[in-house]
Design a protein around this motif. Structure first.
Motif, mmCIF file in Angstrom:
data_model
loop_
_atom_site.group_PDB
_atom_site.id
_atom_site.type_symbol
_atom_site.label_atom_id
_atom_site.label_comp_id
_atom_site.label_asym_id
_atom_site.label_seq_id
_atom_site.Cartn_x
_atom_site.Cartn_y
_atom_site.Cartn_z
ATOM 1 N N GLN A 125 0.845 -1.184 0.000
ATOM 2 C CA GLN A 125 0.000 0.000 0.000
ATOM 3 C C GLN A 125 0.884 1.238 0.000
ATOM 4 O O GLN A 125 1.519 1.570 0.999
ATOM 5 C CB GLN A 125 -0.849 0.017 1.274
ATOM 6 N N ILE B 260 2.340 4.768 0.369
ATOM 7 C CA ILE B 260 2.061 5.939 1.189
ATOM 8 C C ILE B 260 2.605 7.185 0.512
ATOM 9 O O ILE B 260 1.944 8.195 0.381
ATOM 10 C CB ILE B 260 2.689 5.796 2.595
ATOM 11 N N ILE C 77 -3.359 5.548 6.396
ATOM 12 C CA ILE C 77 -2.504 5.866 5.242
ATOM 13 C C ILE C 77 -2.455 7.379 5.056
ATOM 14 O O ILE C 77 -1.394 7.963 4.849
ATOM 15 C CB ILE C 77 -3.075 5.212 3.961
ATOM 16 N N ALA D 105 -0.032 9.341 -1.847
ATOM 17 C CA ALA D 105 -0.488 7.954 -1.926
ATOM 18 C C ALA D 105 -1.184 7.647 -3.252
ATOM 19 O O ALA D 105 -0.859 6.662 -3.923
ATOM 20 C CB ALA D 105 -1.414 7.660 -0.749
#
Lengths: 504, 322, 162
Positions: B118, B120, B264, B296
């Protein structure tokens, strides 16, 4: 220069140095904790210090850890760092004969001599020798690895064939993971974690440490007891005198260590084995090696500490790390805002000279601290009972193999290698050639393939391996090494000495 | 106290602690130390960046930031550790382009998948540079290209590793210029440099950071970026010279899959602040990192777009592993 | 001693077969050159060793395992029991490693260490002895735990506990 010297003797720098020596010694002495790891763990803390203090700390740790590796090599037959592999060959038999304390003294004095030699070379000859570092290209690495592998002949004391097989086994283990040139994943048996391969430290614990502990457990007693051992007064002086009776060994091993340190990518792990080998060859009584004579310990421990100064030669002159530890010091320098390379001897000369001088001082201070610590460790290992000793070693093996990459998987690999190591030991393979193969395999493969690619630029690609002067020297050395048994035979025959050669 | 009683008390405390921890996670992020995992050794580029950020990041987040390492497999060990970690934002890891794209593509099972990370933030890039020795006859990119056209495969280019920005960049450069070069992979940027200094390779395809560190010893012909690197203001870009060649490595941070969006977001904001900190900017510029501000969402797009590009490239070479 | 050599040869042949079996997965020509050469050599040398055990019925020199441990007379009798010790210890270490991630580094290590110390010392005689033993072990591992986890910030494995 004087200013630099004054810097070294600032109270806080001396304190940091002492702490570094103690920390380095402990890390080195613990199986599974290498000099590389000790320096890596401390680097973050040096960021808060000024550059000089940071370097002094790291240098002291580095020098002491390389020396500290000899303790566990001598006391429990496990090289504390890869630089002490060869120290197990004679250091441990000495301990078993009740001469562990003499072995520690030998390691101490030799380490100090080798360390000082390397630092002196760094201080006075660095710019001149730096060129050696860049003359080593892929073909030279290939031939150097081949030369290194010829050492197997003197490591495999009993059977040459099994020595060679052991070396090949090590080479095979070294191929697990990502291949250094092609980038492919090899021999991972579908396990993604094996991408990172078998770390050298993990293999060292597996091949030296675990078999030793399992043997202890099987026999139900420690491998040796020194109950009957009496402290001899004057052991230090007697041993030191004996060491100085072999100036040839000291000089040869110091030079070997320094040169191998200068070559980027090669460090004490190779130097100590090469020095051992050369000492066996130069000796008048090669058959006594491996039975516990101090010559072998002198060779390995002199050479590995000499790599410290040698490895810093290309780092401080060109910004090229000479050994794996230097690669970490390189990063530390960058973060301090210092560009490793020529400017270290011009605009930053103060820091650089303080660093070099501090290494000199640290090497000398290492002697009393090391002797004290060695005596203590010797006492602990000889007095402690099996019920604590065996689990303690196993605990350190687990902690060490974990901390190398913070990976529980590596610990599992360590146990697996350990069981394999126990099996091959029972089957008469010596761990020396196996670890040698593991160390030199990637170097040989990289050198071979990179040189083949380089050769594409030539009309006859394969000539790249033979037309370079450094390569030719290495080829000659390898040939001499392979043919050495034959040479000695002829020499002996002509000199009329009768001696049975039962090595082959 | 009996054994049973103590056991009960003990487990009571344990349960209490566990619930405390889990509720607090929801309350406000962050309220305990954040573990910043690195997939490369101390002293490397990733480590240097993280160390530069550490202090500023602690100030912004208000908690300690602990840097730890899990190395091996060209970064793959660290990233497979990350995707197995708890997705609460307290474990984040530095990640690199193109590594995280190329490894899963080319290795088959690398222990993680690109999409699992994921994103950032991507906070810096190190574009490729083409460098030769100070005394090399090649003064410009044109000199080198012309020589290479006449002598196929005779120009050797050293770089860091296979399937890296250096490697694929060299392949791309060949295609653009219609040359045939010989790429020689070394085990890192650091080991490739001695090969150049010792004349074992004609040139290096390496990163701007290396160029800045060794600028006294090498001549940099061009930089493969959209605009000139602040650390190397005199070096032209390939684009200025008429070669449409842009390639390099990006560094950023990622969280495990399933990390809550608001966490996040908080981390993204924190890194954005850190990268605007003048102290950090100054230090990074000194070391020749190009600072990037890729949040992100943009990071995800960047990864997607680069994945497509690299996939086509590898397919062309027949190197994608299923 | 030819027996040892024969077993050694068979083991190494098995290793080379296992690794040969992994070769077809490699696509990159660079990744193949070196392993192929090394595996060929390993196979050939192992075969030579194997054949030699049949040609030379008695080894020239007795091959003592490199540890140099002396096989003392009378040690053979206790062999069965001691092998058991080795196997139990290995199993304990395997469990120790497996639980690092589940239970946590410190707790697992103390328990496994304590078990081994108890087992290798053939039990304990008094409660007092057991307590001292536990304290020593907890302290020894505690020192390392504090140094690594707290001072050097190495993330030691944690599970349910620490």
């Amino acid at each position: 220069m004087l200013e630099a010297l004054a810097q070294v003797f600032l109270p806080n720098n001396i304190l940091l140095m002492l702490a570094g020596i103690v920390g380095g010694l402990i890390a080195g002495a613990l199986p599974g904790f290498s000099a590389t790891m000790a320096v890596a763990l401390i680097v973050p803390f040096t960021f808060t210090m000024n550059p000089t203090s940071g370097l002094i700390t790291l240098g002291a740790i580095y020098m002491a850890a390389i020396y500290g590796g000899s303790f566990s090599a001598i006391l429990i037959n496990t090289p504390g760092t890869p630089s002490s592999i060869g120290t197990t060959f004679d250091g441990y038999p000495m301990a078993k004969k009740g001469k562990g304390w003499e072995a520690i003294i030998t390691a101490t004095v030799s380490s100090v001599i080798g360390g000082l030699f390397g630092v002196l070379v760094l201080l006075f000859l660095a710019p001149a020798l730096a060129k050696v570092a860049v003359r080593f290209g892929p073909p030279e690495y290939f031939w150097a690895a081949i030369f290194g592998l010829t050492i197997i002949a003197s490591l495999a004391s009993k059977s040459l064939l099994k020595g060679i097989i052991g070396g090949l086994f090590g080479l095979v283990l070294g191929m697990i993971g990502i291949d250094p040139v092609g980038g492919d994943v090899r021999f991972t048996f579908g396990i993604p974690q094996l991408q990172s391969g078998v770390a050298l430290i993990v293999a060292l614990i597996g091949f030296f440490c675990i078999p030793e502990v399992l043997t202890m457990i099987k026999e139900g007693v420690k491998a040796y007891d020194t109950v009957g051992y009496q402290k001899q007064k004057g052991a230090f002086l007697a041993t030191t005198r004996e060491i100085f009776r072999m100036p040839g060994n000291l000089l040869r091993s110091s030079v070997i260590g320094t040169i191998i340190g200068i070559i980027p990518g090669a460090g004490g792990n190779i130097a100590n084995l090469v020095a051992y080998n050369e000492t066996v060859r130069a000796s008048k009584h090669p058959e006594k090696f491996g039975t516990g004579i101090i010559d072998g310990v002198v060779a390995t421990e002199t050479s590995n500490n000499a790599t410290v100064g040698g490895g810093l030669v290309p780092l401080l002159t060109l910004g090229i790390p000479g050994t794996p530890v230097d690669a970490i010091i390189y990063g530390a320098l960058l973060l301090q805002g210092i560009n490793p390379g020529p400017e270290l001897f011009t605009t930053r000369a103060n820091i650089t000279y303080a660093f070099i001088l501090s290494l000199f001082v640290a090497t000398i201070l290492m002697m009393p601290i090391g002797l004290y610590m060695g005596k203590m460790l010797h006492g602990i290992v000889s007095k402690i009972s099996l019920r604590y000793l065996a689990p303690s070693i196993l605990f350190l093996a687990i902690l060490g193999s974990y901390a190398i990459r913070n990976s529980v998987f590596d610990v599992a690999v360590m146990l697996t290698v350990g069981l394999a190591g126990y099996a091959v030991k029972e089957l008469g393979f010596h761990p020396g050639p196996i670890t040698l193969g593991l160390i030199l395999g990637p170097m040989a493969e990289e050198g071979l393939l990179q040189a083949m690619l380089m050769g594409k630029a030539l009309p006859q690609p394969w000539t790249i391996f033979f037309n370079r002067p450094f390569s030719q020297v290495l080829i000659a050395l390898s040939l001499i090494s392979i043919l050495w048994p034959l040479i000695t035979k002829i020499v002996k025959r002509s000199s009329g000495k009768e001696e049975v050669y039962e090595k082959y | 106290m009996t054994y049973r009683k103590s056991f009960l008390i003990f487990s009571g405390i344990l349960v209490l602690l566990l619930t405390l921890f889990s509720t607090q996670t929801l309350a406000a992020f962050p309220d305990k130390p954040v573990n910043y995992l690195l997939a490369f050794d101390p002293g490397g580029e990733s480590d240097i960046t993280a160390r530069l950020q550490q202090k500023a990041l602690e100030d912004v987040l208000g908690v300690k930031v602990i840097i730890s390492y899990k190395t091996g497999g060209g970064g793959a060990s660290g990233w497979s550790e990350l995707v197995r970690s708890k997705p609460d934002g307290y474990t984040i890891a530095g990640h690199n382009l193109p590594h995280i794209i190329l490894q899963p593509l080319q290795r088959g099972n690398a222990g993680y998948q690109t999409e699992q990370l994921q994103n950032i933030y991507f906070f810096e890039s190190t574009p490729n540079i083409l460098a030769v020795r100070k005394d090399s006859p090649f003064k410009t990119v044109k000199d080198l290209v012309e020589y290479a056209r006449k002598n196929p495969e005779a120009v050797t280019i050293g770089g860091s590793g296979s399937f890296t920005a250096n490697h694929l960049g060299t392949l791309e450069f060949q295609k653009i210029t219609g040359t045939k070069l010989t790429y020689i992979p070394f085990s890192g940027s650091g080991t490739a440099l001695p090969a150049l200094l010792g004349s074992n390779v004609t040139a290096l395809m390496t990163y701007t950071t290396m160029g800045a560190s060794y600028k006294d010893q090498v001549r940099i012909l061009a930089v493969a970026a959209e605009k000139r690197s602040p650390a190397l203001p005199d070096v032209p870009t390939f684009k200025e010279l008429g070669y449409d060649y842009v390639e390099g490595a990006y560094r950023g941070v990622a969280a495990p899959p399933g990390t809550p969006p608001e966490v996040i977001k908080a981390l993204e904001k924190a890194f954005d602040k850190v990268m605007h900190n003048p102290q950090v900017i100054k230090k990074m510029n000194e070391l020749a990192f190009d600072i990037e501000y890729i949040g992100a969402e943009e990071s995800r797009k960047l990864v997607e777009q680069r994945t497509k590009y690299y996939k086509e490239m590898l397919e062309e070479l027949g190197l994608v592993k299923k | 001693m030819k027996n040892i050599d024969r077993k050694a040869a068979i083991m190494m042949l098995a290793v080379s077969i296992i690794f040969w079996a992994q070769m077809p997965g490699l696509m990159n020509p660079f990744s193949i050159v070196f392993p192929r050469a090394i595996l060929t050599l390993l196979t050939i040398t192992s075969l030579v060793l194997l054949v030699r055990t049949y040609l030379r019925p008695k080894g020239q020199a007795p091959e003592v395992a490199q540890s140099g441990k002396a096989q003392e007379p009378g040690a053979g009798a206790a062999n069965a029991g001691t092998w058991k010790n080795v196997i139990i210890s290995v199993v304990v270490v395997a469990v120790w490693i497996a639980l690092l991630d589940v239970v946590g580094f410190y707790v697992t290590s103390v328990l496994a260490f304590a078990f081994l110390a108890w087992f290798l010392g053939q039990g304990v005689k008094h409660l007092r002895e057991a307590v001292t033993m536990l304290v020593i072990i907890a302290a020894e591992i505690g020192v390392f735990y504090v140094i690594f986890a707290k001072l050097l910030l190495v993330p030691l494995p944690t599970g349910v506990l620490f």
